[in-house]
Design a protein around this motif. Structure first.
Motif, PDB file in Angstrom:
ATOM      1  N   THR A  19       0.876  -1.165   0.000  1.00 53.53           N
ATOM      2  CA  THR A  19       0.000   0.000   0.000  1.00 53.53           C
ATOM      3  C   THR A  19       0.917   1.220   0.000  1.00 53.53           C
ATOM      4  O   THR A  19       1.808   1.326   0.850  1.00 53.53           O
ATOM      5  N   THR A  21       1.580   5.582  -1.638  1.00 60.62           N
ATOM      6  CA  THR A  21       0.997   6.859  -2.055  1.00 60.62           C
ATOM      7  C   THR A  21       1.567   7.193  -3.438  1.00 60.62           C
ATOM      8  O   THR A  21       2.479   6.517  -3.923  1.00 60.62           O
ATOM      9  N   SER A  56      -6.367  -1.637  -5.611  1.00 62.46           N
ATOM     10  CA  SER A  56      -7.341  -0.598  -5.246  1.00 62.46           C
ATOM     11  C   SER A  56      -6.700   0.775  -5.362  1.00 62.46           C
ATOM     12  O   SER A  56      -5.491   0.931  -5.190  1.00 62.46           O
ATOM     13  N   ASP A  58      -7.528   4.827  -4.247  1.00 60.76           N
ATOM     14  CA  ASP A  58      -8.302   5.840  -3.527  1.00 60.76           C
ATOM     15  C   ASP A  58      -7.532   7.148  -3.662  1.00 60.76           C
ATOM     16  O   ASP A  58      -6.675   7.464  -2.839  1.00 60.76           O
ATOM     17  N   ALA A  60      -8.526  10.268  -3.435  1.00 60.13           N
ATOM     18  CA  ALA A  60      -8.821  11.299  -2.438  1.00 60.13           C
ATOM     19  C   ALA A  60      -7.955  11.105  -1.190  1.00 60.13           C
ATOM     20  O   ALA A  60      -7.494  12.077  -0.589  1.00 60.13           O
ATOM     21  N   ALA A  61      -7.710   9.859  -0.813  1.00 59.12           N
ATOM     22  CA  ALA A  61      -6.895   9.559   0.376  1.00 59.12           C
ATOM     23  C   ALA A  61      -5.420   9.349   0.007  1.00 59.12           C
ATOM     24  O   ALA A  61      -4.612   9.075   0.890  1.00 59.12           O
ATOM     25  N   ASP A  62      -5.085   9.463  -1.287  1.00 62.63           N
ATOM     26  CA  ASP A  62      -3.725   9.212  -1.778  1.00 62.63           C
ATOM     27  C   ASP A  62      -3.230   7.862  -1.267  1.00 62.63           C
ATOM     28  O   ASP A  62      -2.188   7.738  -0.650  1.00 62.63           O
ATOM     29  N   ARG A  63      -4.044   6.843  -1.561  1.00 64.02           N
ATOM     30  CA  ARG A  63      -3.757   5.489  -1.074  1.00 64.02           C
ATOM     31  C   ARG A  63      -3.994   4.499  -2.214  1.00 64.02           C
ATOM     32  O   ARG A  63      -5.092   4.426  -2.757  1.00 64.02           O
ATOM     33  N   GLY A 128     -16.395   3.139  -0.216  1.00 60.42           N
ATOM     34  CA  GLY A 128     -15.662   4.058   0.650  1.00 60.42           C
ATOM     35  C   GLY A 128     -14.749   5.007  -0.113  1.00 60.42           C
ATOM     36  O   GLY A 128     -13.699   5.387   0.381  1.00 60.42           O
ATOM     37  N   GLY A 129     -15.130   5.364  -1.335  1.00 59.14           N
ATOM     38  CA  GLY A 129     -14.327   6.284  -2.132  1.00 59.14           C
ATOM     39  C   GLY A 129     -13.190   5.621  -2.897  1.00 59.14           C
ATOM     40  O   GLY A 129     -12.448   6.286  -3.620  1.00 59.14           O
ATOM     41  N   ALA A 130     -13.037   4.308  -2.741  1.00 60.62           N
ATOM     42  CA  ALA A 130     -11.949   3.598  -3.423  1.00 60.62           C
ATOM     43  C   ALA A 130     -12.504   2.701  -4.527  1.00 60.62           C
ATOM     44  O   ALA A 130     -13.606   2.178  -4.419  1.00 60.62           O
TER      45      ALA A 130
END
Length: 162
Positions: A19, A21, A56, A58, A60-63, A128-130
């Protein structure tokens, strides 16, 4: 740069998953050379282009949950954080980009828009945004030892369809 649809069988590989960024891509991408060397030590060759697999995203969460992988002809047992896996069989929308990988955002956008215009659906769910992808790949067929200039690389996008 016209996208097309290709059919793939299951494809075994070895990979390392993290995981990350957007600024820590090297933690995964830099492992490709290590995977190639690890396979060579075991007498196992590559059965295709090394890749990055996005499990995955995401933004918005930079993930991002991303895996660096190398296809193999037959399954190879993993070791440490190197694991064996299978890219799933199915229909994939694909397009090849020639040029620096930093231009892939635009190429990806074009592929997503093309598929929407064709009425195609991705093997992807959102929660959840992802975005959670069944199989979303960036393949790197150009060997950087042979062609060190990223502006001259080919990158193949392959996104699995439902």
């Amino acid at each position: 740069m016209t996208p097309e649809i290709v059919e793939h069988p299951d494809r075994p590989y070895v990979g390392v998953r993290r995981t990350i960024t957007m600024t820590s891509f090297g933690l995964v991408g830099d492992r490709i050379a290590e995977l190639v060397g690890w396979l060579a030590e075991r007498g196992a060759g590559l059965a295709g282009a090394p890749f990055l697999r996005y499990h995955s995203i995401d933004m918005a969460a930079d993930r991002l949950d991303v895996e660096a992988g190398v296809p193999v002809a037959a399954p190879v047992e993993g070791e440490g954080d190197i694991r064996s896996g299978v890219l799933p069989a199915g229909r994939y929308a694909t397009v090849t980009h020639h040029g620096h990988p930093d231009r892939l955002v635009g190429v990806t956008d074009e592929l997503l828009k093309w598929a929407a215009g064709q009425g195609l659906r991705w093997d992807m769910t959102e929660s959840g945004g992802a975005e959670h992808w069944g199989c979303r790949l960036e393949l790197y067929p150009t060997d950087p030892r042979v062609q060190p200039d990223p502006a001259e690389w080919d990158v193949v996008l392959e996104f699995r369809l439902v």
